[in-house]
Design an enzyme around this catalytic site. Structure first.
Site, mmCIF file in Angstrom:
data_model
loop_
_atom_site.group_PDB
_atom_site.id
_atom_site.type_symbol
_atom_site.label_atom_id
_atom_site.label_comp_id
_atom_site.label_asym_id
_atom_site.label_seq_id
_atom_site.Cartn_x
_atom_site.Cartn_y
_atom_site.Cartn_z
ATOM 1 N N ASP A 194 0.842 -1.193 0.000
ATOM 2 C CA ASP A 194 0.000 0.000 0.000
ATOM 3 C C ASP A 194 0.874 1.238 0.000
ATOM 4 O OD1 ASP A 194 0.913 0.356 2.577
ATOM 5 O OD2 ASP A 194 -0.839 -0.560 3.485
ATOM 6 N N ASP A 211 1.373 7.516 13.279
ATOM 7 C CA ASP A 211 0.057 7.985 12.809
ATOM 8 C C ASP A 211 -0.214 9.443 13.205
ATOM 9 O OD1 ASP A 211 -0.257 5.480 11.776
ATOM 10 O OD2 ASP A 211 -1.862 4.859 13.131
HETATM 11 C C1 UD1 Z 1 -0.842 -0.728 13.572
HETATM 12 C C2 UD1 Z 1 -1.912 0.325 13.421
HETATM 13 C C3 UD1 Z 1 -1.412 1.444 12.518
HETATM 14 C C4 UD1 Z 1 -0.103 2.007 13.042
HETATM 15 C C5 UD1 Z 1 0.898 0.880 13.281
HETATM 16 C C6 UD1 Z 1 2.178 1.360 13.947
HETATM 17 C C7 UD1 Z 1 -3.963 -0.902 13.601
HETATM 18 C C8 UD1 Z 1 -5.214 -1.354 12.939
HETATM 19 N N1 UD1 Z 1 -3.086 -0.255 12.829
HETATM 20 O O1 UD1 Z 1 -0.584 -1.266 12.291
HETATM 21 O O2 UD1 Z 1 -2.404 2.469 12.478
HETATM 22 O O3 UD1 Z 1 0.441 2.881 12.091
HETATM 23 O O4 UD1 Z 1 0.329 -0.129 14.125
HETATM 24 O O5 UD1 Z 1 1.899 1.931 15.174
HETATM 25 O O6 UD1 Z 1 -3.775 -1.070 14.785
HETATM 26 N N2 UD1 Z 1 6.271 -5.246 9.743
HETATM 27 C C9 UD1 Z 1 7.061 -6.194 9.137
HETATM 28 N N3 UD1 Z 1 6.714 -7.501 9.269
HETATM 29 C C10 UD1 Z 1 5.632 -7.905 9.975
HETATM 30 C C11 UD1 Z 1 4.832 -6.918 10.605
HETATM 31 C C12 UD1 Z 1 5.168 -5.593 10.467
HETATM 32 O O7 UD1 Z 1 8.044 -5.877 8.487
HETATM 33 O O8 UD1 Z 1 5.377 -9.101 10.070
HETATM 34 C C13 UD1 Z 1 6.620 -3.821 9.612
HETATM 35 C C14 UD1 Z 1 5.540 -3.044 8.852
HETATM 36 O O9 UD1 Z 1 5.718 -3.164 7.470
HETATM 37 C C15 UD1 Z 1 5.755 -1.629 9.349
HETATM 38 C C16 UD1 Z 1 6.217 -1.860 10.797
HETATM 39 O O10 UD1 Z 1 6.635 -3.213 10.869
HETATM 40 O O11 UD1 Z 1 6.793 -1.037 8.624
HETATM 41 C C17 UD1 Z 1 5.152 -1.589 11.832
HETATM 42 O O12 UD1 Z 1 4.041 -2.394 11.577
HETATM 43 P P1 UD1 Z 1 3.055 -2.831 12.730
HETATM 44 O O13 UD1 Z 1 3.506 -2.334 14.045
HETATM 45 O O14 UD1 Z 1 2.807 -4.293 12.562
HETATM 46 O O15 UD1 Z 1 1.743 -2.022 12.349
HETATM 47 P P2 UD1 Z 1 0.303 -2.579 12.141
HETATM 48 O O16 UD1 Z 1 -0.067 -3.535 13.210
HETATM 49 O O17 UD1 Z 1 0.177 -2.995 10.726
#
Ligand code: UD1
Length: 441
Positions: free
Chosen positions: A142, A331
């Protein structure tokens, strides 16, 4: 993975099973006439990033649940559709939703729902541990970058899950059930922590999640799970310990305040040189954000569950780095940049959570801001004034940030694609208007 940026599906007619309002017909632009200092009080709604996970947690045990302080936002509607698809039913009355979860579930989330909201992927751990299988379409990339879910899958695999990707659908199974283990996350991912936690509560034995996300919404999820009979300790710290239990039972819960909504209104008021009191939100949820507002020249007052912010004429420039909680929230980054666009000098915002969260910058520059991104760094040279024009809302926080900029700009700003706002803010325009903004939809 989950979050603010899964593109809403413009082609599809949105059915809203649990909402009383029909937002599908809402106009898609926000018009702001800048210049009015905002002043007054607002009360924070329940947190989007908590309620979506609570709805998934309810799949862990059959029965009837009641969630209070639920925001009237589109993402809740979409999660309602996900639950509906799985076999549960949701009924909404004002800020309350009741969810009926049957004994038997259809453990599946189709692409059309996962595409509209990446948080749908969170049903993976819950369905695996409750049903033993799950079929969840894989979310793609995205505007924030590729957003992989490797950490979710690694953690669940260590607990005994097996995954196969077929035709874009992740087919998950746990042939021998899930068992507790020690999972150490590479990065404190919110979604990975939650997916593993949701599986661990019903897994056999003890799970320890190390380098866990520490977000207040996660602590709120753990408190719902514990009310359901789970044994979760340490949520809100970087080590979460879970002792699996054989069964859970339904519980009622009140959703924690939305600190991002609270912070957005605080920045909106500060940017206009106005003053706002935000009630119903613990200011420690926004510790770093409020500290940066203070450093920029705002006057901040804090109590247990409210805070007030009064803005300066123009902010002092700031250096800010986004980080997982308790760091500065990614955010809140676009809204903060909109605030700093009129600073008296040059600010630097470093984005450490997402690879690409910069589409809104070009839109702010169309309004006369002087901002450029270099890698993960955003350099903001403060300008005297912004001037209103038509801009593109891109995603939830970008649309909020452009509205904040519009509130301070000369003349009229039209924020297009404003339906993004509906995904995360309940009554956004009405709230701003109640604070004295000249704004409509
Ligand atoms: C949640 C929030 C979002 C917020 C984010 C960070 C919800 C619905 N959304 O998103 O609004 O911006 O936390 O505070 O709660 N990543 C990896 N591998 C993984 C998982 C994550 O590389 O398996 C990376 C992601 O690409 C991103 C970073 O880790 O760059 C943070 O992601 P994450 O903390 O998982 O955010 P979300 O749970 O998706």
């Amino acid at each position: 993975m989950t979050g603010d940026t899964s593109p809403p599906n413009h082609q599809r007619t949105i059915t809203i099973p649990i909402m009383s309002s029909t937002r599908a017909g809402a106009a898609n632009s926000i018009r702001v006439n800048g210049g009015n200092p905002l002043s007054g009080r607002v009360r924070a709604h329940g947190a989007k990033n908590a309620v979506l996970k609570h709805m998934v947690a309810m799949l862990l045990a059959p029965g009837r649940y009641r969630l209070d302080n639920v925001p009237g936002i589109l993402d809740v509607d979409i999660m309602g559709e996900v639950l509906d698809h799985v076999g549960a039913s949701c009924t909404r009355r004002g800020p309350v939703i009741e969810v009926d979860v049957p004994e038997r579930l259809n453990p599946e989330a189709p692409l059309e729902l996962v595409r509209r909201m990446r948080a749908s992927i969170l049903i993976l751990g819950a369905l695996l541990v409750r049903v033993g299988t799950a079929r969840v379409a894989l979310p793609g990339g995205d505007d924030f970058g590729s957003r992989p879910i490797g950490m979710h899958l690694d953690g669940l695999e260590q607990m005994g899950a097996e995954f196969e990707l077929r035709h874009g659908v992740l087919e998950a199974s746990a042939p021998n059930g899930l068992r507790g283990t020690e999972v150490f996350l590479e990065f404190p991912s919110v979604g990975a922590t939650e997916n593993i936690l949701l599986a661990a509560v019903l897994a056999k034995g003890r799970t320890v999640i190390g380098n866990a996300a520490r977000e207040p919404e996660l602590a709120d999820l753990a408190s719902l799970l514990n009310a359901m009979g789970a044994k979760v300790d340490g949520a809100g710290t970087s080590t979460i310990e879970v002792i699996g239990v054989p069964h859970l039972s339904p519980a009622d819960h009140t959703v924690v305040a939305d600190r991002l909504e609270a912070g957005t209104y605080a920045l909106a008021a500060a940017a206009t040189g106005g003053m706002i009191t935000v009630e119903g939100c613990d200011p420690s949820f926004l510790r770093m954000e409020l500290r940066k507002m203070e450093a920029a020249g705002c006057t901040v007052e804090r109590s247990e569950d409210w805070f007030s912010v009064a803005g300066p004429d123009r902010p002092e420039p700031q250096d800010i780095a986004t980080l997982p909680f308790p760091g500065f929230h990614t955010d809140m980054h676009p809204q903060m940049v909109a605030f700093l666009a009129r600073a008296t000098g040059t600010s630097l915002v470093t984005e450490n959570v997402y690879a690409a969260r910069f589409r809104y910058i070009g839109e702010l520059n169309r309004m006369g801001a002087d901002i450029h991104a270099d890698g993960q760094h955003v350099v903001i040279r403060g300008v005297d004034r912004l001037s209103g024009c038509e801009v593109d809302g891109c995603d939830i926080r970008a649309a909020a940030a452009l509205t904040v900029a519009g509130l301070t700009a000369d003349g009229e700003t039209i924020v297009r694609d404003a339906e993004h706002i509906d995904r995360g803010y309940d009554g956004f325009v009405e709230t701003l208007r109640s604070l004295g903004a000249d704004v409509d939809r």
